[in-house]
Enzyme design. Structure first.
Site, mmCIF file in Angstrom:
data_model
loop_
_atom_site.group_PDB
_atom_site.id
_atom_site.type_symbol
_atom_site.label_atom_id
_atom_site.label_comp_id
_atom_site.label_asym_id
_atom_site.label_seq_id
_atom_site.Cartn_x
_atom_site.Cartn_y
_atom_site.Cartn_z
ATOM 1 N N ASP A 83 0.843 -1.191 0.000
ATOM 2 C CA ASP A 83 0.000 0.000 0.000
ATOM 3 C C ASP A 83 0.882 1.246 0.000
ATOM 4 O OD1 ASP A 83 -2.336 1.538 0.189
ATOM 5 O OD2 ASP A 83 -2.334 1.488 2.382
ATOM 6 N N HIS A 84 0.650 2.135 -0.942
ATOM 7 C CA HIS A 84 1.357 3.417 -1.029
ATOM 8 C C HIS A 84 2.875 3.265 -1.062
ATOM 9 C CE1 HIS A 84 -1.953 6.242 -0.911
ATOM 10 N NE2 HIS A 84 -2.519 5.516 0.035
#
Length: 317
Positions: A83-84
């Site tokens: 994530d990210h």
């Protein structure tokens, strides 16, 4: 079954009018709660790890926890997602380290630079059988390594999505339509409203292409009240209405990210447990109800928001 990519998950979700839950994991209890709920409801699921989670729990520990969850829940498809990811190097490390999906978030950079960075990640990931999520537009809020000041967020420009996807080759696209990171998504007294016009225009320009929503926790007030009742201080925490998320899932949104709701459920129950059992000090005592709270939260999301209950069967035939 082993870890899978999100390719077939998203195709089935898009055609079926539901979304896959992407839940952030940081420790054993969170992994257990999420996958037990998904397993019992026969739902595909994405376990996602942020840069902050890797720093906290260590890449290897998290991967092994997910592998254990697969052994315990062989009937459901599970994807492991970064994530990210904020750099090629971080994405490469996760690809090399067993992740089946990564997100490269270069949304804060100029459009052409976003394309350049994303394309580099896509080329490496695809060469290793891994899929890539990218982002156009920026969300306000703070969560782990992501921080965008309120008022400086930027809705996705639908006129840019075709060029971006075509030039990068990304497999899914996170767009900004009014969701926000963290537990303080909207000002008290305002009516939260997602920009479905932006979503629908992006869908017209990218027919059949999976769209992702970040910052999609609903911040249940029962847990905000529980946190505050037992010594916390969270005034004005407001999230995205669940009916709007369900509507997004019925359209082209195939992945909905949820993190703050899990944190609130865990923290509220731990605070409550400490208040009611001041003599207890065994972590197993207070982490057990916290884990159950995660499981209950994820089961609720799968059943009432995502619509993914029972869909694992479509992916395991």
């Amino acid at each position: 079954m082993g870890l899978v990519t999100t390719t077939e998950m998203f195709q089935k979700a898009y055609n079926g009018g539901y979304a896959i839950g992407a839940f952030n994991v940081n420790n054993m209890e969170i992994v257990q709660g999420i996958t037990e709920a998904a397993g019992e409801l026969n739902s595909p699921v994405i376990l996602q790890v942020s840069k902050g989670a890797r720093a906290y729990a260590n890449h290897t520990y998290l991967v092994k926890l997910v592998e254990a969850a697969i052994i315990e829940n062989p009937q459901i498809p599970i994807a492991l997602h970064l994530d990210h990811g904020d750099s090629f190097e971080l994405c490469k490390s996760c690809i090399d380290g067993g992740f089946t999906s990564v997100m490269i978030d270069a949304s804060s950079k100029p459009f052409n630079e976003n394309i350049e960075v994303t394309k580099k990640v896509v080329e490496y990931a695809h060469a290793h059988g891994v899929v890539v999520e990218a982002e156009l537009g920026t969300l306000a809020g703070v969560e782990d390594e992501v921080s965008v000041e309120a008022g400086k967020e930027m809705y996705t420009r639908p006129e840019e999505v075709e060029e971006f996807v075509s030039k990068t080759g990304c497999d899914s696209l996170a767009i900004a339509i009014g969701t926000s990171h963290g537990a303080y998504k909207f000002k008290p007294g305002t009516k939260p409203q997602l920009r479905f016009d932006v979503l629908e225009e992006c869908t017209k320009r990218l027919p059949g292409f999976p769209i992702v929503l970040h910052g999609s926790s609903s911040v249940p007030q029962e847990f905000v009240e529980m946190v505050n009742q037992y010594g916390g201080n969270m005034p004005g925490a407001i999230g995205v209405p669940e009916d709007q998320l369900r509507h997004a899932a019925e359209l082209s949104v195939c992945k909905i990210n949820i993190d703050s709701d899990i944190r609130l459920a865990m923290t509220g129950n731990i605070r409550k447990y400490f208040a009611e059992h001041p003599d207890h000090f065994d972590p197993r005592q207070y982490l057990k109800p916290a884990r159950q709270a995660v499981k209950d939260m994820v089961a609720h999301k799968i059943t009432n928001v995502l619509g993914s209950a029972g869909k694992a069967a479509d992916l395991t035939k």
